[in-house]
Write a protein that holds these residues in place. Structure first.
Motif, PDB file in Angstrom:
ATOM      1  N   GLY A   1     -76.629 -44.262   9.224  1.00 62.17           N
ATOM      2  CA  GLY A   1     -75.715 -44.589   9.966  1.00 62.17           C
ATOM      3  C   GLY A   1     -75.192 -44.582   7.781  1.00 62.17           C
ATOM      4  O   GLY A   1     -75.566 -43.595   7.274  1.00 62.17           O
ATOM      5  N   HIS A   2     -73.781 -45.255   7.830  1.00 56.63           N
ATOM      6  CA  HIS A   2     -72.907 -45.125   6.369  1.00 56.63           C
ATOM      7  C   HIS A   2     -73.598 -45.383   5.212  1.00 56.63           C
ATOM      8  O   HIS A   2     -74.807 -46.443   5.230  1.00 56.63           O
ATOM      9  CB  HIS A   2     -71.786 -45.655   6.468  1.00 56.63           C
ATOM     10  N   GLN A   3     -73.152 -45.295   3.638  1.00 55.64           N
ATOM     11  CA  GLN A   3     -73.815 -45.691   2.656  1.00 55.64           C
ATOM     12  C   GLN A   3     -74.568 -47.311   3.171  1.00 55.64           C
ATOM     13  O   GLN A   3     -73.040 -47.497   3.015  1.00 55.64           O
ATOM     14  CB  GLN A   3     -73.324 -44.792   1.780  1.00 55.64           C
TER      15      GLN A   3
ATOM     16  N   PRO B   1     -75.256 -49.738   3.728  1.00 55.50           N
ATOM     17  CA  PRO B   1     -75.498 -49.728   5.577  1.00 55.50           C
ATOM     18  C   PRO B   1     -75.725 -51.397   5.903  1.00 55.50           C
ATOM     19  O   PRO B   1     -75.634 -52.588   5.047  1.00 55.50           O
ATOM     20  CB  PRO B   1     -76.882 -49.309   5.834  1.00 55.50           C
ATOM     21  N   ASP B   2     -74.487 -51.195   6.993  1.00 56.53           N
ATOM     22  CA  ASP B   2     -74.273 -53.179   7.221  1.00 56.53           C
ATOM     23  C   ASP B   2     -75.566 -52.903   8.853  1.00 56.53           C
ATOM     24  O   ASP B   2     -76.318 -51.533   8.682  1.00 56.53           O
ATOM     25  CB  ASP B   2     -73.004 -53.221   7.533  1.00 56.53           C
ATOM     26  N   THR B   3     -75.667 -54.234   9.551  1.00 57.39           N
ATOM     27  CA  THR B   3     -76.882 -54.321  10.244  1.00 57.39           C
ATOM     28  C   THR B   3     -75.584 -53.169  11.407  1.00 57.39           C
ATOM     29  O   THR B   3     -77.123 -52.555  12.100  1.00 57.39           O
ATOM     30  CB  THR B   3     -76.236 -55.527  11.249  1.00 57.39           C
ATOM     31  N   ASP B   4     -74.558 -52.516  11.274  1.00 61.81           N
ATOM     32  CA  ASP B   4     -74.489 -52.054  13.295  1.00 61.81           C
ATOM     33  C   ASP B   4     -74.866 -50.403  12.799  1.00 61.81           C
ATOM     34  O   ASP B   4     -75.324 -49.790  13.443  1.00 61.81           O
ATOM     35  CB  ASP B   4     -72.755 -52.118  13.180  1.00 61.81           C
ATOM     36  N   ALA B   5     -74.598 -49.667  10.869  1.00 61.34           N
ATOM     37  CA  ALA B   5     -75.048 -48.431  10.620  1.00 61.34           C
ATOM     38  C   ALA B   5     -76.704 -48.938  11.110  1.00 61.34           C
ATOM     39  O   ALA B   5     -77.316 -47.699  11.620  1.00 61.34           O
ATOM     40  CB  ALA B   5     -75.258 -48.972   9.416  1.00 61.34           C
ATOM     41  N   ILE B   6     -78.137 -49.654  10.764  1.00 63.43           N
ATOM     42  CA  ILE B   6     -79.112 -49.546  10.517  1.00 63.43           C
ATOM     43  C   ILE B   6     -79.188 -49.647  11.909  1.00 63.43           C
ATOM     44  O   ILE B   6     -80.374 -49.047  12.462  1.00 63.43           O
ATOM     45  CB  ILE B   6     -79.521 -51.020   9.896  1.00 63.43           C
TER      46      ILE B   6
ATOM     47  N   VAL C   1     -73.992 -41.658  12.753  1.00 64.62           N
ATOM     48  CA  VAL C   1     -74.007 -43.134  13.493  1.00 64.62           C
ATOM     49  C   VAL C   1     -73.346 -43.618  12.900  1.00 64.62           C
ATOM     50  O   VAL C   1     -73.529 -43.634  11.037  1.00 64.62           O
ATOM     51  CB  VAL C   1     -74.939 -43.889  14.318  1.00 64.62           C
ATOM     52  N   ASP C   2     -71.968 -44.851  13.025  1.00 60.97           N
ATOM     53  CA  ASP C   2     -71.316 -45.279  12.892  1.00 60.97           C
ATOM     54  C   ASP C   2     -70.744 -44.937  10.790  1.00 60.97           C
ATOM     55  O   ASP C   2     -70.145 -45.578  10.709  1.00 60.97           O
ATOM     56  CB  ASP C   2     -71.924 -46.737  11.822  1.00 60.97           C
ATOM     57  N   HIS C   3     -70.043 -43.749  11.249  1.00 55.53           N
ATOM     58  CA  HIS C   3     -69.793 -43.322  10.442  1.00 55.53           C
ATOM     59  C   HIS C   3     -69.233 -41.747  10.667  1.00 55.53           C
ATOM     60  O   HIS C   3     -69.863 -41.109  11.227  1.00 55.53           O
ATOM     61  CB  HIS C   3     -70.174 -43.666   8.764  1.00 55.53           C
TER      62      HIS C   3
ATOM     63  N   HIS D   1     -67.052 -45.617  15.733  1.00 53.41           N
ATOM     64  CA  HIS D   1     -66.345 -45.979  16.236  1.00 53.41           C
ATOM     65  C   HIS D   1     -65.431 -46.807  15.347  1.00 53.41           C
ATOM     66  O   HIS D   1     -64.227 -47.919  14.835  1.00 53.41           O
ATOM     67  CB  HIS D   1     -66.528 -47.841  16.859  1.00 53.41           C
ATOM     68  N   HIS D   2     -65.510 -45.649  14.343  1.00 52.80           N
ATOM     69  CA  HIS D   2     -64.658 -45.719  12.914  1.00 52.80           C
ATOM     70  C   HIS D   2     -62.926 -44.231  13.108  1.00 52.80           C
ATOM     71  O   HIS D   2     -62.676 -43.475  14.155  1.00 52.80           O
ATOM     72  CB  HIS D   2     -65.118 -45.310  11.956  1.00 52.80           C
ATOM     73  N   ARG D   3     -62.017 -44.148  12.392  1.00 51.26           N
ATOM     74  CA  ARG D   3     -61.416 -43.299  12.248  1.00 51.26           C
ATOM     75  C   ARG D   3     -61.491 -42.194  12.108  1.00 51.26           C
ATOM     76  O   ARG D   3     -62.966 -42.030  11.184  1.00 51.26           O
ATOM     77  CB  ARG D   3     -60.591 -43.891  10.934  1.00 51.26           C
TER      78      ARG D   3
ATOM     79  N   SER E   1     -72.731 -58.281  14.056  1.00 50.84           N
ATOM     80  CA  SER E   1     -72.595 -57.995  13.333  1.00 50.84           C
ATOM     81  C   SER E   1     -70.664 -57.875  12.137  1.00 50.84           C
ATOM     82  O   SER E   1     -70.023 -57.811  11.991  1.00 50.84           O
ATOM     83  CB  SER E   1     -73.515 -57.297  12.485  1.00 50.84           C
ATOM     84  N   ASP E   2     -70.331 -56.977  13.401  1.00 50.06           N
ATOM     85  CA  ASP E   2     -69.600 -56.276  13.237  1.00 50.06           C
ATOM     86  C   ASP E   2     -67.607 -56.879  13.665  1.00 50.06           C
ATOM     87  O   ASP E   2     -66.959 -56.568  13.427  1.00 50.06           O
ATOM     88  CB  ASP E   2     -68.822 -54.147  13.673  1.00 50.06           C
ATOM     89  N   THR E   3     -68.315 -57.526  14.833  1.00 42.99           N
ATOM     90  CA  THR E   3     -67.831 -58.362  15.343  1.00 42.99           C
ATOM     91  C   THR E   3     -67.564 -59.520  14.709  1.00 42.99           C
ATOM     92  O   THR E   3     -66.496 -60.635  15.275  1.00 42.99           O
ATOM     93  CB  THR E   3     -67.303 -58.674  16.806  1.00 42.99           C
TER      94      THR E   3
ATOM     95  N   ALA F   1     -69.321 -52.477   0.507  1.00 41.31           N
ATOM     96  CA  ALA F   1     -68.756 -51.089   0.182  1.00 41.31           C
ATOM     97  C   ALA F   1     -67.918 -50.429   0.472  1.00 41.31           C
ATOM     98  O   ALA F   1     -69.133 -49.255   0.931  1.00 41.31           O
ATOM     99  CB  ALA F   1     -68.233 -51.150  -1.399  1.00 41.31           C
ATOM    100  N   LYS F   2     -67.550 -50.017   0.828  1.00 38.21           N
ATOM    101  CA  LYS F   2     -66.353 -48.005   1.487  1.00 38.21           C
ATOM    102  C   LYS F   2     -65.851 -47.335   0.390  1.00 38.21           C
ATOM    103  O   LYS F   2     -64.558 -48.041   0.046  1.00 38.21           O
ATOM    104  CB  LYS F   2     -66.264 -48.165   2.669  1.00 38.21           C
ATOM    105  N   SER F   3     -65.913 -46.348   0.332  1.00 40.41           N
ATOM    106  CA  SER F   3     -64.798 -45.472  -0.677  1.00 40.41           C
ATOM    107  C   SER F   3     -63.960 -44.443   0.306  1.00 40.41           C
ATOM    108  O   SER F   3     -64.287 -44.050   1.321  1.00 40.41           O
ATOM    109  CB  SER F   3     -65.843 -44.718  -1.189  1.00 40.41           C
TER     110      SER F   3
END
Ligand code: ZN
Ligand code: ZN
Length: 309
Positions: A7-9, A11-16, A74-76, A97-99, A148-150, A204-206
């Motif tokens: 998942g993304h840098q 990482p949150d719970t959904d990413a992992i 996944v997740d990004h 599930h992102h833009r 986590s995400d919702t 944090a996300k860029s």
């Protein structure tokens, strides 16, 4: 040379959990040469979830090309949220599930993206479509990402489908998911144990917005006073990072997860923030963001629009 799934840098719970759950999906598809990894250390909430379900934490990687040619995101999907050397490996698949932004590949690939509450919701649907087995542990991990995400199905990113999926996961899991979910969310809000820098880095996300370099961090709390008490130190840490990484805008918003409200702090293009939300920062440098809980749905779109002007 396993295919790495991550998942993304920051990482949150959904990413992992998405990485772990999709690795299991690949194994049930007959492709066992996969490994779920992480692009950063786990946050307290994710640690709580993995400990609870007795699942080992994925290994943290900084680059991919030194050990594989193939990755699955996944997740990004955005380049600046992904592994640093993504341009040197082949992206075989994206489940998200992102833009969709800043994404192009040399080779054809598998993409599954849906505008729903969590990446795990998408993965759950894929399991179901294939008739794959969902163990109580996998159900627990999937629910953790969704919760986590919702924010326990309270965020405006929650769809009816997510609610249905949550109910189905409840039948497969062997814990009360609502009770567990609240404990998990609270485990992620232990702010006192974190430095100011850790607070603004953890989630944090860029984003690239019409040529501007925008950083957006979210801090979850059960009491906004914990943020107000250290506001000056948080702003100082933000300033340091903004200077070091040349952000045109650094926005941090703290979310009261029990009352579904946020308060924002910004450095740089604060005029864009005020225009995006139609509100002014007050004398305490705070922007009242009543009802705002979702970066993806309530913060990124109005800001993107404002920067495009
Ligand atoms: Zn995420
Ligand atoms: Zn997600």
């Amino acid at each position: 040379m396993s295919t790495l799934i991550f998942g993304h840098q920051s990482p949150d719970t959904d990413a992992i959990t998405s990485a772990i759950d999709f690795a299991e999906y690949k194994k049930q598809s007959g492709d066992s040469d996969v490994e779920a990894v992480a692009l950063g250390e786990l946050n307290d909430e994710t640690k709580f979830a993995l400990d609870f379900f007795k699942v080992p934490a994925p290994r943290v990687i900084k680059t991919a090309a030194n050990e594989t040619q193939h990755v699955i995101l996944v997740d990004h999907n955005e380049a600046q949220q992904s592994v640093a050397d993504r341009d040197k490996v082949t992206v075989d698949a994206v489940i998200d599930h992102h833009r969709l932004a800043n994404f192009e590949t040399a080779a054809p690939l598998f993409i599954r993206m849906e505008p729903i509450g969590s990446c795990n919701s998408v993965i759950y649907k894929m399991y179901k479509e294939q008739g794959f087995k969902i163990t109580p542990t996998t159900a627990g991990l999937m629910a953790s990402g969704l919760i986590s995400d919702t924010l326990l199905l309270k965020s405006p990113t929650t769809t009816d489908e997510d609610k249905q999926i949550f109910a189905e996961l409840q039948k497969l899991a062997d814990v009360d998911l609502k009770e567990y979910g609240l404990k998990m969310l609270k485990a992620g809000t232990n702010l006192a144990a974190k430095s100011d820098k850790e607070l603004i880095d953890a989630d944090a996300k860029s984003f690239e917005m019409s040529g501007s370099n925008v950083r957006i961090a979210q801090i979850n709390t059960v009491d906004l006073n914990d943020i107000y008490d250290r506001q000056d130190a948080i702003l100082a840490a933000m300033q340091e990072e903004k200077d070091a990484d040349n952000y045109d805008l650094f926005l941090v918003f703290a979310t009261d997860i029990l009352n579904s409200n946020s308060v924002g702090y910004a450095l740089g293009a604060t005029d864009k923030v005020e225009a995006a939300f139609g509100k002014k920062f007050d004398a305490n440098k705070r922007l009242d963001l009543a009802g705002v809980v979702s970066r993806k749905k309530q913060v990124v779109p109005p800001l993107t629009e404002e920067f495009a002007k």
